[in-house]
Scaffold this active site. Structure first.
Site, mmCIF file in Angstrom:
data_model
loop_
_atom_site.group_PDB
_atom_site.id
_atom_site.type_symbol
_atom_site.label_atom_id
_atom_site.label_comp_id
_atom_site.label_asym_id
_atom_site.label_seq_id
_atom_site.Cartn_x
_atom_site.Cartn_y
_atom_site.Cartn_z
ATOM 1 N N SER A 38 -13.817 -0.797 -4.666
ATOM 2 C CA SER A 38 -13.649 -1.509 -3.401
ATOM 3 C C SER A 38 -14.973 -1.528 -2.648
ATOM 4 C CB SER A 38 -12.586 -0.832 -2.533
ATOM 5 O OG SER A 38 -12.609 -1.375 -1.221
ATOM 6 N N LYS A 59 0.807 -1.220 0.000
ATOM 7 C CA LYS A 59 0.000 0.000 0.000
ATOM 8 C C LYS A 59 0.839 1.267 0.000
ATOM 9 C CE LYS A 59 -3.968 -2.103 2.343
ATOM 10 N NZ LYS A 59 -5.036 -1.712 1.398
ATOM 11 N N ASN A 72 -15.222 -1.806 0.526
ATOM 12 C CA ASN A 72 -14.929 -1.563 1.936
ATOM 13 C C ASN A 72 -14.919 -0.093 2.337
ATOM 14 O OD1 ASN A 72 -14.557 -4.379 2.415
ATOM 15 N ND2 ASN A 72 -12.546 -4.218 1.433
ATOM 16 N N MET A 94 -10.175 -4.177 4.604
ATOM 17 C CA MET A 94 -9.093 -3.334 5.097
ATOM 18 C C MET A 94 -9.522 -1.871 5.221
ATOM 19 S SD MET A 94 -6.781 -5.627 5.542
ATOM 20 C CE MET A 94 -5.271 -4.717 5.827
ATOM 21 N N GLY A 95 -10.212 -1.349 4.209
ATOM 22 C CA GLY A 95 -10.699 0.024 4.292
ATOM 23 C C GLY A 95 -9.674 1.081 3.923
ATOM 24 N N GLY A 116 -8.251 -14.212 -9.286
ATOM 25 C CA GLY A 116 -8.229 -15.665 -9.383
ATOM 26 C C GLY A 116 -7.073 -16.244 -10.157
#
EC number: 1.3.5.2
Length: 344
Positions: free
Chosen positions: A181, A69, A183, A116-117, A298
């Site tokens: 995302s 990140k 989240n 995770m956010g 995947g």
């Protein structure tokens, strides 16, 4: 050796602690001198190089956003054989993300659930780190995935994304706009065309020529995927990244009680592969032939990567299987791709 280590040690650790341990170890490869040795063992065959986005990628295979990140392990990841590293997701301001625990393994499915956010150290700190990295000739291609700061209202999202763009675009090889995302409250709503158009237009303009791609969710309807592809073409974006994590929990092998206990979040890993491939095929049909499509979701083996390339992907990314395959994963992918392509 790694499967034994995972089974006996890492799988018993908290997943986020195990991830931190692994990423720290990778970040230490360059200063330890071991990275030079690793590079000699993992360097992709020259035949794998891909030219896209005005850049040369030494391999079509890279690390998806979420693993690194804050761009602390970029050089080490490159030394392990990844052709590019997409850092982030980064936001305009530093933020802690959601409360722990927020990362859960579904080992039977070779999958992960995360909420995770967008925990990260902020765009200014990331830009400083990338500015230093850009002086390194041995670095991989570096993309920056940008997202909405959690405390910013959706109606103020454009200004928030533009602020991040202006900080990181000068030190990024490309930008990935994360509107998918699950989240961050309200984020996926930005995939609606009426909201997405002004957002992408503003980011494109603020990026000042740095290639911009938009990252989309697998849970969109096919028609929605088509509309976003058409919008990306209309706005002159460099391409699309597909896909992010899914909210679906269908057809999992893991006991339902375990899945339910993990709770909310996006699911990544092997179960995502069929839908990721479907979305890829839609995008390739709708987007111009020279548009860059980065397929993610995947991917586990060299055959998986080659199948995405055969279906029209320009580049391919992985993350979840890295947790299960270990540090030589990129080497295995690159060696497998070279074997697949070798004349018989």
């Amino acid at each position: 050796m790694y499967p034994l280590l995972f089974r006996t040690v890492l799988s018993r650790m908290d997943p986020e602690d195990a991830h931190h341990l692994a990423s720290t170890a990778i970040s230490l490869l360059p200063p330890s001198g071991l990275g030079w040795i690793a590079r000699r063992l993992t360097a992709p065959d020259p035949s794998l190089a891909v030219d896209t986005l005005g850049l040369r990628f030494p391999s079509p295979f890279g690390v998806a956003a979420g693993f690194d990140k804050d761009a602390r392990a970029v050089l080490g990841l490159g030394q392990l054989g990844f052709g590019h590293v997409e850092v982030g997701t980064v936001t305009a301001e530093a933020q802690p993300g959601n409360p722990r625990p927020r990362l859960f393994r579904l080992i039977e499915d070779r999958a992960v659930i995360n909420r995770m956010g967008f925990n990260n150290g902020g765009a200014a700190a990331l830009a400083d780190r990338l500015r230093r990295l850009r002086t390194r000739r041995d670095r991989p291609v570096i993309g920056v995935n940008i997202g909405k700061t959690r405390v910013v209202a959706v109606e103020d999202a454009v200004a928030d994304y533009v602020r991040t763009t202006r900080l990181v675009a000068p030190v990024a090889d490309y930008l990935a706009v994360n509107v998918s995302s699950p989240n961050t409250p309200g984020l996926r709503g930005l995939q609606e065309i009426d909201l997405l158009r002004p957002l992408l237009t503003s980011i494109r303009d603020a990026a000042d020529g740095v290639p911009v791609l938009v990252k989309i969710a697998p849970d969109l309807q096919d028609a929605e995927v088509e509309r976003i592809a058409e919008l990306a073409t209309e706005l002159g974006l460099a391409g699309v990244i597909a896909t992010n994590t899914t909210l679906s929990r269908a057809d999992l092998r893991t006991d339902a009680a375990v899945v339910e206990a993990a709770g909310a979040g996006g699911l990544s890993g092997a179960p995502l592969a069929p839908r990721a491939l479907e979305v890829l095929r839609i995008l390739r049909r709708v987007l111009p032939s020279d548009a860059c499509i980065i397929s993610v979701g995947g991917v586990d083996t060299a055959d998986d990567v080659q199948s995405r390339l055969d279906a029209g992907a320009t580049l391919v990314q992985g993350y979840t299987a890295f947790l299960y395959r270990g540090p030589l994963w990129a080497r295995s992918i690159n060696a497998g791709l070279a074997r697949i392509r070798r004349p018989r």
